[in-house]
Write an enzyme that holds these catalytic residues in place. Structure first.
Site, PDB file in Angstrom:
ATOM      1  N   HIS A 117       0.875  -1.175   0.000  1.00 10.39           N
ATOM      2  CA  HIS A 117       0.000   0.000   0.000  1.00 10.39           C
ATOM      3  C   HIS A 117       0.919   1.234   0.000  1.00 10.39           C
ATOM      4  O   HIS A 117       2.019   1.171   0.540  1.00 10.39           O
ATOM      5  CB  HIS A 117      -0.823  -0.063   1.288  1.00 10.39           C
ATOM      6  N   ASP A 194       3.015  -5.049   7.921  1.00 12.11           N
ATOM      7  CA  ASP A 194       1.751  -4.326   7.837  1.00 12.11           C
ATOM      8  C   ASP A 194       0.632  -5.359   7.964  1.00 12.11           C
ATOM      9  O   ASP A 194       0.368  -6.130   7.036  1.00 12.11           O
ATOM     10  CB  ASP A 194       1.670  -3.586   6.496  1.00 12.11           C
ATOM     11  N   GLN A 197      -4.492  -5.739   6.800  1.00  6.38           N
ATOM     12  CA  GLN A 197      -5.450  -6.596   6.103  1.00  6.38           C
ATOM     13  C   GLN A 197      -5.458  -8.021   6.638  1.00  6.38           C
ATOM     14  O   GLN A 197      -6.216  -8.854   6.150  1.00  6.38           O
ATOM     15  CB  GLN A 197      -5.132  -6.628   4.595  1.00  6.38           C
ATOM     16  N   LYS A 220     -10.323  -1.273  10.262  1.00  2.00           N
ATOM     17  CA  LYS A 220     -10.509  -2.413   9.383  1.00  2.00           C
ATOM     18  C   LYS A 220     -10.814  -3.685  10.181  1.00  2.00           C
ATOM     19  O   LYS A 220     -10.925  -4.771   9.633  1.00  2.00           O
ATOM     20  CB  LYS A 220      -9.257  -2.636   8.524  1.00  2.00           C
ATOM     21  N   CYS A 360      -4.652   2.316  -3.692  1.00  2.46           N
ATOM     22  CA  CYS A 360      -3.436   2.881  -3.093  1.00  2.46           C
ATOM     23  C   CYS A 360      -2.245   1.980  -3.372  1.00  2.46           C
ATOM     24  O   CYS A 360      -1.391   1.759  -2.521  1.00  2.46           O
ATOM     25  CB  CYS A 360      -3.594   3.103  -1.590  1.00  2.46           C
TER      26      CYS A 360
END
Lengths: 407, 143
Positions: A117, A194, A197, A220, A360
């Site tokens: 991202h 990261d 997600q 999220k 993104c």
């Protein structure tokens, strides 16, 4: 609980008769989270760490309890390793500035993947440009995955930082972060994961992964907008300079000099998003109540059904790995010859919310040779009905465009 | 839903998918790129002038049906107009999309471009419809 029952906990899904397939952008919120925020303002609101009166002390306790809860949730060694931020982007910027700028030197390398991202990409461009180091990329194979060979080719003795998304927001690929971390450690690099997600969908254990940093956004994973988390190993966080300066992150302030507070306050300048923290605590309780095993079961069922149904539409391009075990809850697709923005508008007319655009991830889109995709992303409240509505909408979109598409 | 069918009508679909205006001009007087960073749409507008009159126009690039059709229909509408007339039409189109111009008589000067009227009710698509019009506005203002 099944998806049908879970859905009843989400007021917006009852109020708006939509098929919400954009949880990769932000999830909807269960009433338990909404009520927790209301309850905070009705009963505990005060500025934490500031007052000597009992209300402020209670607010402090509510706030700090969530820190402890997160530490347990991701199996951190200690609660001081949990820093609150605004979102994943701020967490990554904090690491880039406070760690990257002072630990990367000329001719060093920072390695990230092509599926990052922009938030795990642009800050590293900034660091490499400022330090005279090099930003290099791990690319994906034709199955939208990073080969082990690619990991070993790109991470070298010069690599000081590796940034990797656990799950791609644009492709749904689950990366082998354990392999990347182990290899990077052999080469002496620190790894930033990261987890934005992944943490809504799968159990994260920072000690088992041996991640040096791991970041995510609350919104999220059922929590409110505007709250993020940064996990970092204590010895690394202790070695870093503060990111933002101001109230609550200090120890002594003199006219010309300041000493800083210990972890975690050192990285939490100014009044924090306390309602966001409280909401995040309630969101984690909710996830624990449903259970990750159950979450996986629900998602597997709806996502495999979606892949199966979408695969039947021969006018679709699907951008996902064929290895089911390496695929999470995101499906990117295009109707051949039709722009995703038009498809998303037509789906919207059918009450189906999908994202369209570059997600993104412009370098990834360029690498794939496309401008953008439609993205359906699933969560625990999505049912096969939502998939059927998506498919119906896609059939409609195709029928509207069919005779104009250049073959 | 009716709005959608109104927007994705025969005229707009034809222009978006198979436009005769999508080509290159030889020695254009002006060439300008218009870009929507959010959706990645990008067009290049080319203009050839004959004194004060827009003699020819063409476009290239990629984008959604609305941005492509809007570009192509804009070219049909503005070709042969004087620069002053063109500026007037551009302003009327932008005002129509922003719902600031509803006078039927004034809207007539948009010719086929009036087909985008319903986009004014689709906030997510306003930028798509306006891309080419803002691009040519830039060119004419720079002149």
């Amino acid at each position: 609980m099944n998806a049908e029952e879970i859905k009843k906990d989400f007021p917006i899904l009852e109020n708006r008769k939509i098929s919400y397939l954009d949880s990769g952008a932000t999830t909807q919120k269960p009433f338990q989270v909404i009520n927790a925020i209301e309850d905070f303002y009705n009963r505990y609101n005060a500025n934490p760490h500031r007052g000597a009166y009992s209300l402020s002390i209670e607010a402090t306790e509510e706030y700090e309890n969530v820190r402890t809860k997160i530490a347990k949730f991701i199996n951190a060694k200690s609660r001081e390793e949990i820093i609150f931020s605004k979102n994943a982007t701020e967490s990554l910027n904090l690491i880039a500035y406070s760690y990257g700028m002072s630990n990367v030197k000329q001719d060093d390398e920072i390695v990230i993947s092509i599926m990052e991202h922009h938030s795990n990409l642009v800050p590293w461009q900034n660091v490499t440009k400022a330090t005279g180091s090099k930003l290099s990329y791990m690319y994906i194979n034709e199955n939208f995955e990073i080969d082990d060979e690619e990991i070993e080719n790109k991470i070298t003795d010069k690599t000081k930082i590796v940034g990797i998304t656990h799950v791609s927001n644009a492709l749904g690929t689950i990366n082998n972060v354990k392999k990347i971390i182990d290899y990077a450690h052999k080469k002496g690099a620190v790894v930033i994961v990261d987890a934005s997600q992944s943490i809504p969908h799968m159990r994260i254990d920072v000690q088992a992964l041996d991640a040096d940093f791991l970041i995510f956004s609350g919104h999220k994973m059922l929590a409110p907008l505007g709250i993020g988390v940064l996990y970092g190993k204590k010895e690394i966080l202790n070695s870093m300079s503060p990111f933002l300066m101001g109230g609550d992150m200090i120890e002594y302030v003199y006219e010309q000099d300041t000493t800083f507070a210990p972890l975690p306050n050192k990285f939490e300048a100014g009044t924090q998003n306390v309602e966001g923290v409280i909401g995040l605590g309630a969101a984690m309780d909710y996830i624990e109540k449903i259970g990750y095993d159950n979450i996986q079961k629900i998602e597997k069922e709806v996502v495999s059904y979606a892949v199966e149904e979408l695969s039947k539409l021969d006018y679709l391009d699907l951008y996902l790995t064929k290895n089911k075990e390496n695929h999470s809850s995101v499906i990117s697709f295009n109707i051949k010859g039709v722009h995703p923005h038009d498809v998303a508008s037509i789906l919207d007319g059918e009450g189906v919310c999908v994202r369209s655009g570059n997600h993104c991830a412009q370098p990834l889109m360029r690498f794939l040779g496309i401008d953008s995709t439609c993205r359906a992303s699933f969560y625990i409240y999505n049912t096969k009905d939502d998939v059927d509505r998506l498919v119906k909408g896609l059939k409609k979109a195709y029928s509207m465009f069919e005779k104009y598409i250049k073959k | 839903m009716d709005e959608l069918n109104d927007v994705y009508n025969e005229l707009i679909m034809e222009h978006s998918m198979n436009s005769y205006n999508k080509k290159k001009l030889e020695n254009p007087d002006y060439s300008e790129i218009g870009h929507n960073p959010n959706c990645g749409d990008e067009i290049t507008l080319e203009i050839k002038l004959d004194g004060n009159v827009i003699k020819d126009m063409a476009f290239s690039g990629h984008g959604c049906a609305i941005s492509q059709a809007s570009t192509s229909i804009m070219i049909d509408t503005l070709k042969g107009k004087t620069i002053e007339e063109a500026k007037e039409i551009i302003k009327t189109f932008i005002d129509m999309i922003k719902r600031e111009e509803t006078d039927e008589e004034n809207l007539k000067k948009l010719e086929d471009a009036i087909a985008f009227r319903n986009v004014s009710h689709m906030p997510a698509r306003v930028k798509c419809a306006l891309l080419a019009w803002h691009t040519i506005e830039d060119i004419l203002n720079k002149r």
